[in-house]
Design an enzyme around this catalytic site. Structure first.
Site, PDB file in Angstrom:
ATOM      1  N   ASP A 125      23.628  69.534 102.114  1.00  0.00           N
ATOM      2  CA  ASP A 125      22.549  69.211 101.169  1.00  0.00           C
ATOM      3  C   ASP A 125      21.181  69.308 101.851  1.00  0.00           C
ATOM      4  O   ASP A 125      20.164  69.465 101.181  1.00  0.00           O
ATOM      5  CB  ASP A 125      22.686  67.775 100.635  1.00  0.00           C
ATOM      6  CG  ASP A 125      23.988  67.530  99.899  1.00  0.00           C
ATOM      7  OD1 ASP A 125      24.377  68.379  99.092  1.00  0.00           O
ATOM      8  OD2 ASP A 125      24.617  66.472 100.119  1.00  0.00           O
ATOM      9  N   ILE A 128      26.744  75.213  95.284  1.00  0.00           N
ATOM     10  CA  ILE A 128      25.969  74.679  94.152  1.00  0.00           C
ATOM     11  C   ILE A 128      25.526  73.285  94.555  1.00  0.00           C
ATOM     12  O   ILE A 128      26.318  72.333  94.551  1.00  0.00           O
ATOM     13  CB  ILE A 128      26.772  74.592  92.840  1.00  0.00           C
ATOM     14  CG1 ILE A 128      27.265  75.981  92.403  1.00  0.00           C
ATOM     15  CG2 ILE A 128      25.911  73.984  91.731  1.00  0.00           C
ATOM     16  CD1 ILE A 128      27.988  75.993  91.051  1.00  0.00           C
ATOM     17  N   ASP A 129      24.284  73.163  94.957  1.00  0.00           N
ATOM     18  CA  ASP A 129      23.747  71.835  95.248  1.00  0.00           C
ATOM     19  C   ASP A 129      23.170  71.319  93.931  1.00  0.00           C
ATOM     20  O   ASP A 129      22.235  71.899  93.387  1.00  0.00           O
ATOM     21  CB  ASP A 129      22.666  71.917  96.331  1.00  0.00           C
ATOM     22  CG  ASP A 129      22.160  70.532  96.667  1.00  0.00           C
ATOM     23  OD1 ASP A 129      22.989  69.620  96.810  1.00  0.00           O
ATOM     24  OD2 ASP A 129      20.934  70.353  96.750  1.00  0.00           O
ATOM     25  N   GLU A 150      30.479  73.146 101.943  1.00  0.00           N
ATOM     26  CA  GLU A 150      30.889  71.935 101.224  1.00  0.00           C
ATOM     27  C   GLU A 150      32.326  72.025 100.723  1.00  0.00           C
ATOM     28  O   GLU A 150      33.126  71.124 100.942  1.00  0.00           O
ATOM     29  CB  GLU A 150      29.963  71.669 100.027  1.00  0.00           C
ATOM     30  CG  GLU A 150      30.425  70.460  99.235  1.00  0.00           C
ATOM     31  CD  GLU A 150      29.488  70.039  98.114  1.00  0.00           C
ATOM     32  OE1 GLU A 150      28.655  70.834  97.676  1.00  0.00           O
ATOM     33  OE2 GLU A 150      29.628  68.878  97.684  1.00  0.00           O
ATOM     34  N   THR A 184      25.772  69.862  91.540  1.00  0.00           N
ATOM     35  CA  THR A 184      26.886  70.194  90.632  1.00  0.00           C
ATOM     36  C   THR A 184      26.794  69.381  89.342  1.00  0.00           C
ATOM     37  O   THR A 184      27.059  69.902  88.251  1.00  0.00           O
ATOM     38  CB  THR A 184      28.235  69.977  91.348  1.00  0.00           C
ATOM     39  OG1 THR A 184      28.241  70.782  92.523  1.00  0.00           O
ATOM     40  CG2 THR A 184      29.415  70.385  90.470  1.00  0.00           C
ATOM     41  N   ASP A 188      25.810  75.077 100.893  1.00  0.00           N
ATOM     42  CA  ASP A 188      26.146  74.348  99.668  1.00  0.00           C
ATOM     43  C   ASP A 188      26.078  75.372  98.531  1.00  0.00           C
ATOM     44  O   ASP A 188      24.992  75.811  98.136  1.00  0.00           O
ATOM     45  CB  ASP A 188      25.164  73.197  99.417  1.00  0.00           C
ATOM     46  CG  ASP A 188      25.706  72.238  98.366  1.00  0.00           C
ATOM     47  OD1 ASP A 188      26.572  72.670  97.581  1.00  0.00           O
ATOM     48  OD2 ASP A 188      25.270  71.079  98.324  1.00  0.00           O
TER      49      ASP A 188
HETATM   50  C1  IPD Z   1      24.653  66.484  95.625  1.00  0.00           C
HETATM   51  C2  IPD Z   1      23.303  66.687  94.969  1.00  0.00           C
HETATM   52  C3  IPD Z   1      22.819  65.380  94.385  1.00  0.00           C
HETATM   53  C4  IPD Z   1      22.764  64.283  95.451  1.00  0.00           C
HETATM   54  C5  IPD Z   1      24.100  64.148  96.157  1.00  0.00           C
HETATM   55  C6  IPD Z   1      24.513  65.484  96.745  1.00  0.00           C
HETATM   56  P1  IPD Z   1      26.379  68.484  95.415  1.00  0.00           P
HETATM   57  O1  IPD Z   1      25.155  67.689  96.137  1.00  0.00           O
HETATM   58  O2  IPD Z   1      22.354  67.181  95.865  1.00  0.00           O
HETATM   59  O3  IPD Z   1      21.557  65.575  93.808  1.00  0.00           O
HETATM   60  O4  IPD Z   1      22.462  63.076  94.855  1.00  0.00           O
HETATM   61  O5  IPD Z   1      24.012  63.188  97.183  1.00  0.00           O
HETATM   62  O6  IPD Z   1      25.724  65.356  97.471  1.00  0.00           O
HETATM   63  O7  IPD Z   1      27.595  67.625  95.541  1.00  0.00           O
HETATM   64  O8  IPD Z   1      25.996  68.686  93.991  1.00  0.00           O
HETATM   65  O9  IPD Z   1      26.479  69.719  96.215  1.00  0.00           O
END
Ligand code: IPD
Length: 277
Positions: free
Chosen positions: A220, A92-93, A70, A95, A90
């Site tokens: 994700d 930190i999924d 990411e 964030t 990812d």
């Molecule tokens: C996000 C998270 C979030 C979701 C977003 C994602 P990130 O990833 O999973 O819950 O709603 O669409 O992009 O940006 O925190 O790695």
């Protein structure tokens, strides 16, 4: 014969544990937040640090493998899925959850060969849950087997989704209308805990019956995809057709029937592709 993908998976679990430790320690300190593409698209120093650690620890052992991460993509690296062994990361999924210490924050890694997910690892850092799945070998949480609920009836289902603000007001309205349509089916409830990878793990372990989302990214979805399929669930495109990892949309569910019933309700909007030029 040695199973080289299993060796990769074992290494991935070790690296994910190290990454998760850094995320957990960072939660104890002040978190400096930066904005990426918009005021709701957040990144922290920990996202960047953890991605660098993961990629360098994997590249050291597997120098010819490809990576889609990411934060590397945000910094301009290509996001193209080749047939070669590819780590989709990812760091930190969730964030936004991390920034608020809302307890669903994960490190998510999927590994593909010939564009098929071979294994997925999702570590839910604050819950201390290590989800692992290898193609054909089942799905596990902290070493114990998990499976989807098997629910076939949408009216008895708990459905997960996300409702982040969309820049395009038409898309935003569609997201909200879709939630209303799902609630009106009716279902038992709709929840939006995030992160995307944790949502998929919640379906994989039967705590929820489905999850749908338009506008997420391959990093994700890749780790969680292995969890859902190996736990006996299904993963399809938002239209109900075949799932495409680079399409930025998905439905996962406890059964094909629930997935198709959700697809029937949803209005689709264009959200681009991860591999768009
Ligand atoms: C996000 C998270 C979030 C979701 C977003 C994602 P990130 O990833 O999973 O819950 O709603 O669409 O992009 O940006 O925190 O790695």
């Amino acid at each position: 014969m040695t199973d080289s993908w299993q060796e990769c998976m074992n290494h991935c679990v070790d690296v994910t544990k190290q990454a998760g430790k850094i995320v957990r320690e960072a939660l104890e300190k002040d978190i400096a937040v930066m904005e990426k593409s918009s005021p709701t698209d957040l990144v922290t120093e920990t996202d960047q640090r953890v991605e660098k650690l993961i990629i360098s620890a994997i590249r050291e052992k597997y120098p010819t493998h490809c990576f889609i991460g990411e934060e590397s993509v945000a910094a301009g690296a290509p996001s193209v899925l080749s047939d070669g062994p590819t780590w989709i990361i990812d760091p930190i999924d969730g964030t936004t959850n991390f920034v608020h210490r809302f307890p669903f924050v994960s490190v998510s890694i999927g590994f593909t060969v010939n564009k098929e997910v071979e294994f997925g690892i999702v570590y839910s850092c604050m819950e201390d849950k290590m989800y692992t799945a290898r193609r054909g070998k089942g799905a596990f949480c902290n070493g114990l087997p998990i499976k989807v609920s098997g629910q076939e009836d949408i009216t008895k289902s708990l459905v997960l989704t996300e409702m982040g603000l969309k820049k395009d007001p038409e898309h935003f309205k569609t997201v909200m209308d879709n939630i209303q349509k799902i609630l009106n089916v009716p279902v038992h409830g709709v929840r939006c805990p995030g992160s995307a990878a944790v949502n998929m793990c919640l379906v994989a372990c039967g705590a929820a019956d489905a999850y749908y989302h338009q506008g997420i990214y391959c990093w994700d979805m890749a780790g969680g995809a292995a969890l859902v399929t190996e736990a006996g669930g299904v993963i399809v495109d938002i239209t109900g057709g075949p799932f495409d990892l680079m399409s930025r949309r998905l439905i996962v569910a406890s059964s094909p029937r629930v997935a198709q019933r959700i697809a029937q309700e949803l209005t689709v909007f264009p959200c681009g592709r991860d591999d768009a030029p």
